[in-house]
Design a protein around this motif. Structure first.
Motif, PDB file in Angstrom:
ATOM      1  N   ARG A  75      -0.170   3.381  -8.492  1.00 39.26           N
ATOM      2  CA  ARG A  75      -1.517   2.832  -8.278  1.00 39.26           C
ATOM      3  C   ARG A  75      -2.249   2.639  -9.607  1.00 39.26           C
ATOM      4  O   ARG A  75      -2.848   1.582  -9.837  1.00 39.26           O
ATOM      5  N   ILE A  80      -5.455  -2.827  -2.626  1.00 42.75           N
ATOM      6  CA  ILE A  80      -4.442  -3.498  -3.453  1.00 42.75           C
ATOM      7  C   ILE A  80      -5.136  -4.269  -4.569  1.00 42.75           C
ATOM      8  O   ILE A  80      -5.956  -5.157  -4.291  1.00 42.75           O
ATOM      9  N   PHE A  97      -6.863  -2.727   2.104  1.00 38.75           N
ATOM     10  CA  PHE A  97      -5.555  -2.118   1.854  1.00 38.75           C
ATOM     11  C   PHE A  97      -5.459  -1.475   0.467  1.00 38.75           C
ATOM     12  O   PHE A  97      -4.420  -0.918   0.112  1.00 38.75           O
ATOM     13  N   ARG A 149       0.835  -1.208   0.000  1.00 40.10           N
ATOM     14  CA  ARG A 149       0.000   0.000   0.000  1.00 40.10           C
ATOM     15  C   ARG A 149       0.868   1.256   0.000  1.00 40.10           C
ATOM     16  O   ARG A 149       0.592   2.220  -0.721  1.00 40.10           O
TER      17      ARG A 149
END
Length: 498
Positions: A152, A209, A207, A142
């Motif tokens: 991201r 992800i 998180f 993260r």
């Protein structure tokens, strides 16, 4: 054509990469080792260059084959064992890391963990068997996605891969053809449900992800792919994966429920085989997957000491009281006892059973009569005290007393440390003839997968003790030492203000 006579084990550790070759008797036929750089960019930050991890590992692979004179054609399979939780994110097309590897010891996400503990700590524990802590991979991934520009968006587009070190090595050895991990390593990410044995959608959402980043989870003993001939002249099956502590448990042949081992490496890691079911620890230990073989999953209870052998490295590199790590034994032997000096090795916070990210390393009881010998002794004893605390927690969870502890790892070669450990426990400490049990465990898993060894019964016959340490100190002396150790821990805890 003759059958291959050897197994190659790649043992990627926190401070060095090793390659070892084992024969059918489980004996070492070749060994090469190379240290690599540690990076500490800010207090509490610990990083490795992922390319250093790979280059050091592939160079010792070439070196061990060259030095031993064993041809790649005589290697039946490759097993991999690795430092766990260390987090690498790289570009799926180019194989370029987007950031340095964030090492398991790194504490940068500690405050984030604190901020979500009340709301999510219990659920994380129920699913993963882990205590919510900066130690594990999830918060590290993260952090990378939030701090590396564009990471991201690239992750969500499926352009980035996440892996623990095993995944990174297999990816590179197969030139990007194989993207896998095993359940034992997956269980250390804080994203893997140890009951369903799947990546957990709720935790990925928590998180933030993307699932597209994650490797495929395969068993700990099967053929995942083959090494590229670029690295080994011919293709060799990669057939075993286990995180270093799970590999050591397997290498120590702690295959029956209730057996336990401690590895004295950079940290100290104590694992107990709990059989086919995870144990819900009531004493701040971790429940984790040990290995999965042939569809059967074995679980373990684990207690980790973040700073074990690393305390000896600190005495060498930080305090500069010794030039070589093994000099600590002679220095400790130069005094009759610890002189009332106690060392709490919380140089990276404290792991089980305390889980105190704000504890710090501390020396207590220093007087004008204190010498470097007393401090050396206190450092070794501090390692042993931490292990004592974990075993007591493990006994409480398991509901029975321990009769014996099998030991391995670099610091287990210290007779003084092993004797102190036996004195504290009042039971035998057994050091095997082969203390390279981490690499051996990975070799065993790979060998079983390709039929190099028929079954685990064949392996059990190979385990032999080198030395047994039996208790010598009077119980009242041990009680006195444990009393002052308890006081020292209390003082070192919560040293940094939250």
């Amino acid at each position: 054509m003759m059958k291959p006579q050897y197994i190659l084990s790649l043992d990627q550790g926190t401070t060095s990469s090793r390659a070892m070759i084992f024969n059918r008797a489980g004996e070492v036929a070749g060994k090469a080792q190379k240290a690599f750089a540690q990076h500490f960019p800010e207090p509490g930050y610990v990083e490795h260059d992922a390319k250093d991890i790979w280059s050091s590992q592939v160079s010792v692979l070439a070196e061990v084959l060259a030095q031993s004179g064993i041809a790649a054609a005589d290697i039946a399979a490759v097993g991999i064992t690795n430092q766990r939780e260390t987090t690498i994110v790289w570009d799926r097309k180019t194989g370029e890391p987007v950031y340095r590897a964030i090492v398991w010891q790194d504490r940068r996400t500690a405050k984030y963990c604190d901020s979500i503990r009340a709301a999510h700590g219990g659920n994380i524990r129920a699913k993963t068997g882990l205590v919510l802590d900066a130690y594990f991979s999830a918060t590290k991934i993260r952090w990378i996605l939030e701090h590396v520009p564009g990471a991201r968006a690239r992750a969500e587009a499926g352009e980035l891969c996440f892996g623990t070190v095993d995944t990174w090595l297999v990816w590179n050895l197969t030139e990007g053809r194989t993207f896998v991990t095993d359940p034992g390593n997956a269980a250390r990410t804080m994203l893997f449900n140890i009951h369903t044995l799947q990546w957990d959608e709720d935790l990925l959402a928590l998180f933030d992800i993307p699932a597209a980043m994650l490797p495929q989870v395969r068993s700990s003993s099967e053929v995942y792919g083959h090494t590229s001939p670029r690295f080994t002249n011919r293709e060799i099956p990669i057939a075993g994966i286990a995180g270093d502590q799970q590999a050591a448990l397997f290498g120590q042949l702690c295959l029956d429920k209730g057996m336990l081992k401690n590895t004295y490496g950079t940290g100290c890691f104590l694992l107990m085989n709990t059989g086919s079911r995870p144990v819900d620890s009531q004493h701040n230990l971790l429940s984790t997957v040990a290995w999965q073989i042939g569809g059967e999953t074995t679980y373990a209870l684990e207690g980790g000491v973040f700073v074990g052998g690393a305390a000896i490295q600190w005495l060498r590199d930080g305090a500069r009281m010794i030039r070589e790590a093994d000099e600590i034994n002679a220095l400790a032997a130069s005094v009759a006892d610890n002189g009332g000096v106690y060392f709490v090795p919380a140089l990276a916070g404290m792991g089980a059973p305390y889980w105190d990210q704000y504890a710090r390393g501390s020396l207590f009881g220093i007087t004008r009569g204190t010498t470097d010998g007393h401090i050396a002794r206190a450092v070794l004893e501090g390692i042993a005290f931490q292990v004592y605390d974990i075993v007591k927690a493990m006994e409480a969870d398991a509901g029975h007393a321990t009769a014996q502890l099998r030991v391995d790892g670099g610091a287990s070669k210290s007779d003084y440390l092993m004797q102190v450990q036996s004195d504290l426990f009042a039971f035998d400490i057994v050091r095997p003839q082969i203390t390279e049990t981490t690499a051996l465990g990975a070799a065993y898993l790979a060998g079983l997968a390709v039929g190099f060894w028929k079954n685990t019964d064949e392996l059990r016959a190979q385990w032999q003790a080198d030395k047994v340490f039996s208790p010598q100190l009077p119980p009242e002396r041990v009680r006195h030492m444990l009393h002052y150790w308890g006081k020292a821990v209390k003082a070192a805890r919560h040293w940094i203000d939250d």
